[in-house]
Structures are given as C-alpha cells and as structure tokens.
Write a protein that holds these residues in place. Structure first.
Motif, PDB file in Angstrom:
ATOM      1  N   ASP A   3     -13.655  33.026 -18.970  1.00 11.83           N
ATOM      2  CA  ASP A   3     -12.205  33.093 -19.206  1.00 11.83           C
ATOM      3  C   ASP A   3     -11.862  32.662 -20.627  1.00 11.83           C
ATOM      4  N   ALA A   4     -12.550  31.617 -21.103  1.00 12.97           N
ATOM      5  CA  ALA A   4     -12.217  31.067 -22.423  1.00 12.97           C
ATOM      6  C   ALA A   4     -12.768  31.911 -23.561  1.00 12.97           C
ATOM      7  N   TYR A   5     -13.987  32.451 -23.404  1.00 16.75           N
ATOM      8  CA  TYR A   5     -14.667  33.082 -24.528  1.00 16.75           C
ATOM      9  C   TYR A   5     -14.884  34.587 -24.352  1.00 16.75           C
ATOM     10  N   LYS A   6     -14.476  35.122 -23.194  1.00 11.67           N
ATOM     11  CA  LYS A   6     -14.391  36.568 -22.953  1.00 11.67           C
ATOM     12  C   LYS A   6     -15.725  37.278 -22.817  1.00 11.67           C
ATOM     13  N   GLY A   7     -16.842  36.533 -22.732  1.00 11.25           N
ATOM     14  CA  GLY A   7     -18.130  37.150 -22.445  1.00 11.25           C
ATOM     15  C   GLY A   7     -18.614  38.078 -23.565  1.00 11.25           C
ATOM     16  N   PRO A   8     -19.680  38.821 -23.276  1.00  9.35           N
ATOM     17  CA  PRO A   8     -20.361  38.915 -21.985  1.00  9.35           C
ATOM     18  C   PRO A   8     -21.291  37.739 -21.689  1.00  9.35           C
ATOM     19  N   PHE A   9     -21.601  36.906 -22.730  1.00  9.33           N
ATOM     20  CA  PHE A   9     -22.388  35.704 -22.531  1.00  9.33           C
ATOM     21  C   PHE A   9     -21.451  34.520 -22.332  1.00  9.33           C
ATOM     22  N   LEU A  10     -21.994  33.392 -21.951  1.00 10.75           N
ATOM     23  CA  LEU A  10     -21.141  32.252 -21.608  1.00 10.75           C
ATOM     24  C   LEU A  10     -20.306  31.764 -22.777  1.00 10.75           C
ATOM     25  N   GLY A  18     -28.217  30.931 -34.471  1.00  9.64           N
ATOM     26  CA  GLY A  18     -27.063  30.963 -33.576  1.00  9.64           C
ATOM     27  C   GLY A  18     -27.338  30.456 -32.172  1.00  9.64           C
ATOM     28  N   LEU A  19     -28.262  29.506 -32.026  1.00  8.99           N
ATOM     29  CA  LEU A  19     -28.515  28.960 -30.694  1.00  8.99           C
ATOM     30  C   LEU A  19     -27.271  28.274 -30.133  1.00  8.99           C
ATOM     31  N   GLY A  43     -19.504  33.638 -25.448  1.00  8.16           N
ATOM     32  CA  GLY A  43     -18.891  34.725 -26.190  1.00  8.16           C
ATOM     33  C   GLY A  43     -19.774  35.949 -26.271  1.00  8.16           C
ATOM     34  N   ASP A  44     -19.775  36.590 -27.431  1.00  9.87           N
ATOM     35  CA  ASP A  44     -20.445  37.892 -27.531  1.00  9.87           C
ATOM     36  C   ASP A  44     -21.928  37.806 -27.868  1.00  9.87           C
ATOM     37  N   THR A  45     -22.453  36.596 -28.084  1.00  7.38           N
ATOM     38  CA  THR A  45     -23.880  36.449 -28.366  1.00  7.38           C
ATOM     39  C   THR A  45     -24.478  35.376 -27.454  1.00  7.38           C
ATOM     40  N   HIS A  47     -25.757  41.159 -16.490  1.00 10.76           N
ATOM     41  CA  HIS A  47     -25.932  41.192 -17.943  1.00 10.76           C
ATOM     42  C   HIS A  47     -27.133  40.343 -18.361  1.00 10.76           C
ATOM     43  N   ILE A  48     -27.265  39.162 -17.766  1.00 15.25           N
ATOM     44  CA  ILE A  48     -28.394  38.296 -18.099  1.00 15.25           C
ATOM     45  C   ILE A  48     -29.709  38.913 -17.638  1.00 15.25           C
ATOM     46  N   LEU A  49     -29.730  39.463 -16.437  1.00 11.91           N
ATOM     47  CA  LEU A  49     -30.980  40.032 -15.920  1.00 11.91           C
ATOM     48  C   LEU A  49     -31.397  41.291 -16.681  1.00 11.91           C
ATOM     49  N   ALA A  50     -30.427  41.973 -17.300  1.00 11.58           N
ATOM     50  CA  ALA A  50     -30.731  43.166 -18.096  1.00 11.58           C
ATOM     51  C   ALA A  50     -31.011  42.839 -19.566  1.00 11.58           C
TER      52      ALA A  50
END
Length: 218
Positions: free
Chosen positions: A147-154, A84-85, A156-158, A190-193
């Motif tokens: 806005d487009a994919y709702k996070g928490p990552f750029l 899933g890269l 989407g959810d992964t 989120h990224i730093l954690a």
C-alpha cells in the motif's frame, strides 16, 4: 577482486541458505556455492569449523567471514553500496530494516508449522493454530508495504533485503496452500517468478529425493 564462497545447505529445505544466496545475487557479488552434504556424518563438525553458530549460510569474501544472514546483508550493503539492497530514502530504509529484522528473529510458529519444501504441493493443509498469528502478521507487513510503496516488491519497484528475507515464506505459503488474498497472491507470484528464485528452485528440484532437513534451518 577477492574470491567469494557461500556455504549453503539443501536448496529444497534450507530457508536461511536461500536468504543468504538471494542477498549475494542482489549485491552483484560473483561467488561460488559450497554445498554442505547432509548425508555426510561429519557435516556438523564441518559447519562448526566454518561458523561458530553451526549454521548456514556462511559467506567468505577474501579474508572476511560472515555467517548471520542479516550480518551478510549489512556487509554486502557496505561493500556494494550502489547495489540497492536497501532503499535510498531514509524512512523507507528504516522500514526495510525493521521488517527484515522481524523476519530474522521471529515467526517461530510459522517456521515450525510450515517448513520449507519446494518440491511439495498441498491442495489443502490443516495448519497448526499457533501459526495463524504469524501468518496474519506477515499479511499485515506485506499489505502495509504494498500500500505504501506500490510494489511490485515490498519496498517498491526494485527488490531489497526485505524480499530476500520473505522469499522463503512465499514458497511456504504456496507449498501449504495458504490463501493470502488476491493482492498478496500477486506478490507471491512475482517473487516466485523472479529470476533468482527461478534459478534457486531449479537447483532445488534437481536435488536427490532423500535429503534430510537440517534442524538448524528453523
């Protein structure tokens, strides 16, 4: 299974090493780190033997050698297609590649003005004005993705290649007290954690204080 080695430089300073390392973690590749000692007078010659670009990271996987960060991403995606890269959706995958490529080839002023240094923290920092358009562009990219994919990552959810590419920017913004606004600060947190980032940061903080930054890490 083929043995894998990732040649990296300082964990505190080397943004490209961090990107390559995160990509390997995302893929699930079992790899060994091979740090290059910046205090060794022969380190550039050593890197030249490993990589024609004299740059890290450099991935060796069996008989395969890859030393460009995006090339590493593409190789790992081909080798571990289920990791899933990149997103499965074709439009989202194209978006991920576009912003990852933009990070890879651009933002020179941001890199120059805000070098990666995980040990440093500034309460305020007067940023070179030429870097502000780069910061604004990062802000736009992140906002559009969230806005487009709702996070928490750029994407989407992964996590994806895009998060690996922008993770060093998150550290830079936190080091130099760059205010990105509430929603984007949540993304940075989120990224730093994120567990791989915590592992890398622990290694950076454990490094000796006197480590010179490789100029090839811009």
């Amino acid at each position: 299974m083929a043995q894998a080695t990732l040649t990296i430089s300082s964990k505190n300073y080397s943004s490209w090493s961090l990107r390559g390392w995160l990509l390997c973690k995302l893929s699930g590749l079992n790899f060994t780190e091979a740090p290059v000692d910046p205090d060794d007078a022969d380190y550039r010659q050593e890197l030249l033997l490993l990589s024609p670009s004299v740059r890290v990271p450099r991935l060796t996987h069996g008989t395969v050698a890859v030393w460009d960060t995006l090339a590493i991403a593409e190789y790992l995606n081909e080798t571990f297609p289920d990791a899933g890269l990149y997103p499965r959706d074709v439009a989202r995958r194209a978006h991920c590649r576009a912003i990852s490529g933009e990070m890879h080839s651009g933002f020179y002023n941001l890199r120059s003005a805000l070098p990666m240094n995980l040990k440093a923290r500034h309460k305020s920092f007067k940023m070179f004005s030429g870097a502000r358009p780069d910061v604004d562009r990062v802000r736009t990219i992140w906002q559009e993705c969230l806005d487009a994919y709702k996070g928490p990552f750029l994407m989407g959810d992964t996590p994806s290649v895009a998060d690996a590419m922008f993770a060093p920017v998150c550290t830079r913004f936190r080091t130099y007290a760059v205010d990105m606004g509430p929603q984007l600060e949540v993304y940075i947190d989120h990224i730093l954690a994120w567990a791989p980032m915590q592992e890398w940061t622990g290694g950076a903080l454990a490094e000796p204080e006197e480590i010179l930054e490789l100029e090839v890490e811009f």
